[in-house]
Design a protein around this motif. Structure first.
Motif, PDB file in Angstrom:
ATOM      1  N   ILE A  76     -28.078  81.296 -26.205  1.00  0.00           N
ATOM      2  CA  ILE A  76     -29.453  81.402 -26.747  1.00  0.00           C
ATOM      3  C   ILE A  76     -30.307  80.173 -26.482  1.00  0.00           C
ATOM      4  CG2 ILE A  76     -28.863  83.083 -28.558  1.00  0.00           C
ATOM      5  CD1 ILE A  76     -29.195  80.662 -30.547  1.00  0.00           C
ATOM      6  N   TYR A  78     -31.140  75.899 -26.281  1.00  0.00           N
ATOM      7  CA  TYR A  78     -31.011  74.717 -27.125  1.00  0.00           C
ATOM      8  C   TYR A  78     -32.326  74.418 -27.827  1.00  0.00           C
ATOM      9  CZ  TYR A  78     -29.986  69.871 -28.372  1.00  0.00           C
ATOM     10  OH  TYR A  78     -29.800  68.704 -29.057  1.00  0.00           O
ATOM     11  N   VAL A  79     -32.226  74.088 -29.101  1.00  0.00           N
ATOM     12  CA  VAL A  79     -33.430  73.738 -29.858  1.00  0.00           C
ATOM     13  C   VAL A  79     -33.143  72.538 -30.749  1.00  0.00           C
ATOM     14  CG1 VAL A  79     -32.942  75.405 -31.730  1.00  0.00           C
ATOM     15  CG2 VAL A  79     -35.287  74.664 -31.329  1.00  0.00           C
TER      16      VAL A  79
ATOM     17  N   MET B   1     -48.120  82.558 -28.982  1.00  0.00           N
ATOM     18  CA  MET B   1     -46.795  82.557 -29.600  1.00  0.00           C
ATOM     19  C   MET B   1     -45.932  81.376 -29.135  1.00  0.00           C
ATOM     20  SD  MET B   1     -46.463  84.708 -31.918  1.00  0.00           S
ATOM     21  CE  MET B   1     -44.733  84.830 -32.300  1.00  0.00           C
ATOM     22  N   THR B   4     -46.910  78.406 -31.133  1.00  0.00           N
ATOM     23  CA  THR B   4     -46.464  78.576 -32.527  1.00  0.00           C
ATOM     24  C   THR B   4     -44.987  78.236 -32.634  1.00  0.00           C
ATOM     25  OG1 THR B   4     -48.002  80.427 -32.651  1.00  0.00           O
ATOM     26  CG2 THR B   4     -46.491  80.171 -34.490  1.00  0.00           C
ATOM     27  N   GLN B   5     -44.209  78.744 -31.683  1.00  0.00           N
ATOM     28  CA  GLN B   5     -42.764  78.490 -31.703  1.00  0.00           C
ATOM     29  C   GLN B   5     -42.474  76.998 -31.504  1.00  0.00           C
ATOM     30  OE1 GLN B   5     -40.065  80.847 -32.241  1.00  0.00           O
ATOM     31  NE2 GLN B   5     -39.170  78.835 -32.519  1.00  0.00           N
ATOM     32  N   ALA B  12     -37.515  72.628 -27.580  1.00  0.00           N
ATOM     33  CA  ALA B  12     -36.639  73.784 -27.311  1.00  0.00           C
ATOM     34  C   ALA B  12     -36.544  73.952 -25.820  1.00  0.00           C
ATOM     35  CB  ALA B  12     -37.221  75.035 -27.946  1.00  0.00           C
ATOM     36  N   ASP B  13     -35.478  74.589 -25.354  1.00  0.00           N
ATOM     37  CA  ASP B  13     -35.405  74.807 -23.907  1.00  0.00           C
ATOM     38  C   ASP B  13     -35.919  76.205 -23.542  1.00  0.00           C
ATOM     39  OD1 ASP B  13     -33.298  76.489 -24.473  1.00  0.00           O
ATOM     40  OD2 ASP B  13     -31.757  75.278 -23.500  1.00  0.00           O
ATOM     41  N   PHE B  14     -35.976  76.458 -22.256  1.00  0.00           N
ATOM     42  CA  PHE B  14     -36.560  77.695 -21.734  1.00  0.00           C
ATOM     43  C   PHE B  14     -35.831  78.927 -22.262  1.00  0.00           C
ATOM     44  CE2 PHE B  14     -37.641  80.929 -18.713  1.00  0.00           C
ATOM     45  CZ  PHE B  14     -38.911  80.615 -18.279  1.00  0.00           C
ATOM     46  N   LEU B  15     -34.498  78.861 -22.242  1.00  0.00           N
ATOM     47  CA  LEU B  15     -33.683  79.996 -22.662  1.00  0.00           C
ATOM     48  C   LEU B  15     -33.934  80.335 -24.133  1.00  0.00           C
ATOM     49  CD1 LEU B  15     -31.430  81.818 -21.399  1.00  0.00           C
ATOM     50  CD2 LEU B  15     -29.783  80.291 -22.443  1.00  0.00           C
ATOM     51  N   PHE B  16     -34.025  79.311 -24.953  1.00  0.00           N
ATOM     52  CA  PHE B  16     -34.255  79.530 -26.380  1.00  0.00           C
ATOM     53  C   PHE B  16     -35.608  80.212 -26.600  1.00  0.00           C
ATOM     54  CE2 PHE B  16     -35.410  78.496 -30.718  1.00  0.00           C
ATOM     55  CZ  PHE B  16     -34.246  78.789 -31.384  1.00  0.00           C
ATOM     56  N   GLN B  18     -37.257  81.970 -24.487  1.00  0.00           N
ATOM     57  CA  GLN B  18     -37.200  83.316 -23.918  1.00  0.00           C
ATOM     58  C   GLN B  18     -36.600  84.306 -24.926  1.00  0.00           C
ATOM     59  OE1 GLN B  18     -35.049  83.504 -20.145  1.00  0.00           O
ATOM     60  NE2 GLN B  18     -35.066  85.719 -20.400  1.00  0.00           N
ATOM     61  N   PRO B  25     -38.436  85.810 -17.866  1.00  0.00           N
ATOM     62  CA  PRO B  25     -38.519  84.433 -17.347  1.00  0.00           C
ATOM     63  C   PRO B  25     -39.816  84.155 -16.585  1.00  0.00           C
ATOM     64  CG  PRO B  25     -36.363  85.357 -16.905  1.00  0.00           C
ATOM     65  CD  PRO B  25     -37.181  86.467 -17.480  1.00  0.00           C
ATOM     66  N   SER B  29     -42.556  81.507 -17.774  1.00  0.00           N
ATOM     67  CA  SER B  29     -42.775  80.405 -16.847  1.00  0.00           C
ATOM     68  C   SER B  29     -44.250  80.233 -16.504  1.00  0.00           C
ATOM     69  CB  SER B  29     -41.955  80.652 -15.578  1.00  0.00           C
ATOM     70  OG  SER B  29     -42.012  79.540 -14.759  1.00  0.00           O
ATOM     71  N   LEU B  32     -46.110  78.869 -19.490  1.00  0.00           N
ATOM     72  CA  LEU B  32     -45.774  77.455 -19.705  1.00  0.00           C
ATOM     73  C   LEU B  32     -46.484  76.552 -18.704  1.00  0.00           C
ATOM     74  CD1 LEU B  32     -41.979  77.579 -20.606  1.00  0.00           C
ATOM     75  CD2 LEU B  32     -43.790  76.654 -22.027  1.00  0.00           C
ATOM     76  N   ILE B  43     -42.945  68.902 -20.394  1.00  0.00           N
ATOM     77  CA  ILE B  43     -41.614  69.302 -19.933  1.00  0.00           C
ATOM     78  C   ILE B  43     -40.776  68.042 -19.757  1.00  0.00           C
ATOM     79  CG2 ILE B  43     -40.313  70.436 -18.084  1.00  0.00           C
ATOM     80  CD1 ILE B  43     -42.768  72.314 -17.771  1.00  0.00           C
ATOM     81  N   THR B  54     -33.593  70.867 -19.396  1.00  0.00           N
ATOM     82  CA  THR B  54     -35.054  70.834 -19.465  1.00  0.00           C
ATOM     83  C   THR B  54     -35.519  71.230 -20.862  1.00  0.00           C
ATOM     84  OG1 THR B  54     -35.089  71.492 -17.154  1.00  0.00           O
ATOM     85  CG2 THR B  54     -37.158  71.648 -18.350  1.00  0.00           C
ATOM     86  N   LEU B  56     -38.672  71.562 -23.711  1.00  0.00           N
ATOM     87  CA  LEU B  56     -40.119  71.744 -23.780  1.00  0.00           C
ATOM     88  C   LEU B  56     -40.610  71.345 -25.161  1.00  0.00           C
ATOM     89  CD1 LEU B  56     -39.556  75.210 -22.339  1.00  0.00           C
ATOM     90  CD2 LEU B  56     -40.949  73.567 -21.126  1.00  0.00           C
TER      91      LEU B  56
END
Lengths: 213, 82
Positions: A76, A78-79, B1, B4-5, B12-16, B18, B25, B29, B32, B43, B54, B56
């Motif tokens: 999921i 990283y945060v 959004m 806001t996140q 946070a990273d890209f995957l999180f 997403q 993606p 992207s 961003l 970044i 990476t 953000l």
């Protein structure tokens, strides 16, 4: 946009990081170890009291962090939650420690001089199971509220019910700890399985994502 | 959004992002990139356990812009309720 919706997002973010069940597995193992430690003491006279409390910070926390990195992060992402959430949790933890230590010190001091204190101490010792049950339920409810993890309320309730039952049915303390530990571990594994099924590992996707930035 | 996140976390990273925002993606992207161009998102290339990572995060400008947007939106809704 209301302030509450921001709080909801913050809560959802925090909860999404603990939906993997790892915290349950590790807390469950710790409770189970305590139960097994007491069981070992009653059977073989071998005391593990000095070992088990040290296991959590020395072994379990590093293993938990490593598991988070290997299981949760690749799935999921990283945060970094930020200092607000962590400081709230730390405040609850320190508050509990200070309250526990303060009560213990006042009680130890008072029981030497005040007759009511020694009477209360005897009462507490004779009803130890109920006191521990209430304390465990209160502590887990506090953490449930702070962390927003509703299943901690259920664990607190389970502890309370089992300890009350154990008190009246005279079930040994260690068996109750082993039961609670096993229930938490099983629930943790169920959550972990669900999490791994919901977020399968896709290394390729992650690489594409990293390259796209 | 996205803002806001990122506003409620440190980074946070890209995957999180997403997963949290349920965006593809490519879509994430491109959003961003626009936010980065505007100076709202930073970044950060870092190393976690010797592996490149990476992250953000919202810049100070991004945070202020989000607060202003929140304030303006509140005023609009307050105006509507009167």
């Amino acid at each position: 946009m209301k302030e509450t919706s921001l709080k909801e997002i913050e809560k959802k973010t925090y909860m999404s990081y603990h939906q993997d069940g790892l915290i349950d597995i590790f807390v469950g193992i710790y409770v189970l170890l305590f139960g097994l430690g007491i069981l070992l003491l009653t059977v073989t006279d071998f005391s593990t009291w000095f070992v088990i409390p040290a296991i959590f910070p020395a072994i379990m926390i590093p293993v938990w962090i490593s598991a988070k990195k290997r299981i949760t992060m690749p799935r999921i992402g990283y945060v970094r939650i930020g200092s607000r959430g962590a400081s709230k949790l730390m405040a609850v933890f320190i508050g509990l420690m200070v309250a526990g230590l303060g009560t213990f010190m006042v009680f130890t001091f008072a029981s030497r001089t005040q007759p009511w204190a020694s009477m209360l101490r005897d009462l507490l010792i004779s009803n130890g199971m109920i006191i521990i049950g209430i304390a465990a339920a209160t502590i887990s409810s506090l953490f449930a509220y702070t962390m927003g993890l509703k299943r901690l309320y259920a664990y607190g309730l389970l502890t309370l019910v089992l300890f009350f039952t154990g008190y009246f049915v005279a079930v040994p303390f260690e068996y109750l700890l082993v039961t609670i530990g096993l229930v938490i571990i099983i629930n943790g594994f169920v959550l972990l399985m669900r999490f791994m099924r919901k977020y399968p590992l896709t290394q390729g996707d992650k690489k594409i994502v990293e390259e796209s930035l | 959004m996205i803002t806001t996140q990122l506003y409620v976390v440190e980074s946070a990273d890209f995957l999180f992002l997403q997963h949290q925002l349920q965006m593809t993606p490519g879509n994430l992207s491109s959003h961003l990139s626009k936010l980065e161009e505007a100076g709202y998102v930073e970044i950060v290339k870092e190393f976690i356990e010797r592996k490149p990572h990476t992250a953000l995060k919202l810049t100070k400008k991004g945070r202020n812009a989000f607060k202003e947007y929140q304030h303006n939106l509140k005023q609009v809704f307050n105006g509507l309720s009167e």
